[in-house]
Design an enzyme around this catalytic site. Structure first.
Site, mmCIF file in Angstrom:
data_model
loop_
_atom_site.group_PDB
_atom_site.id
_atom_site.type_symbol
_atom_site.label_atom_id
_atom_site.label_comp_id
_atom_site.label_asym_id
_atom_site.label_seq_id
_atom_site.Cartn_x
_atom_site.Cartn_y
_atom_site.Cartn_z
ATOM 1 N N ARG A 25 0.588 -1.813 0.107
ATOM 2 C CA ARG A 25 0.009 -0.050 -0.654
ATOM 3 C C ARG A 25 0.882 1.695 -0.460
ATOM 4 O O ARG A 25 0.684 2.105 -0.527
ATOM 5 C CB ARG A 25 -1.352 0.447 1.410
ATOM 6 C CG ARG A 25 -2.154 -1.622 0.167
ATOM 7 C CD ARG A 25 -3.180 -0.862 2.183
ATOM 8 N NE ARG A 25 -2.632 -1.325 3.683
ATOM 9 C CZ ARG A 25 -2.766 -0.933 5.004
ATOM 10 N NH1 ARG A 25 -3.347 -0.174 4.955
ATOM 11 N NH2 ARG A 25 -1.928 -1.445 5.829
ATOM 12 N N ASN A 43 -6.348 -2.960 2.390
ATOM 13 C CA ASN A 43 -6.748 -4.419 1.837
ATOM 14 C C ASN A 43 -7.725 -4.306 2.198
ATOM 15 O O ASN A 43 -8.483 -3.759 2.309
ATOM 16 C CB ASN A 43 -5.364 -4.306 3.292
ATOM 17 C CG ASN A 43 -4.007 -4.505 3.451
ATOM 18 O OD1 ASN A 43 -3.871 -4.613 2.470
ATOM 19 N ND2 ASN A 43 -3.056 -4.786 4.278
#
Length: 96
Positions: A25, A43
């Site tokens: 990320r 996520n």
């Protein structure tokens, strides 16, 4: 890809593989900001990562190519990119 009058397009991208716990990320955030892409990365509970991204079509194509490679220690087994409506994000953020 759906297109707005400004020429921006948007994708929802789902990435599966070893993509959680490896900095995916944060790496995506840095890449998106470098390319001036707006949107978010998060996520998901099935251990995949979802990206919503808005930018010029050529920039999005380059972004997707980079996402297929991923950061060091990640392994991308599957990437699915689908066109979505432009939402008008003003930044790129990590969510969740």
């Amino acid at each position: 890809m759906e297109k707005t009058m400004s020429g921006k397009k948007a994708l929802r991208i789902r990435i599966r593989g070893r993509v959680q716990g490896v900095g995916f990320r944060y790496w995506t955030l840095l890449l998106a900001r470098r390319l001036n892409i707006k949107g978010e990365v998060r996520n998901l509970s099935d251990y995949s990562v979802q990206v919503c991204a808005e930018a010029d079509e050529r920039i999005l194509e380059h972004f997707v190519t980079q996402l297929r490679e991923g950061p060091p220690h990640a392994r991308v087994d599957e990437l699915i990119a689908r066109p979505i409506a432009v939402s008008g994000y003003t930044d790129f953020t990590i969510e969740g």
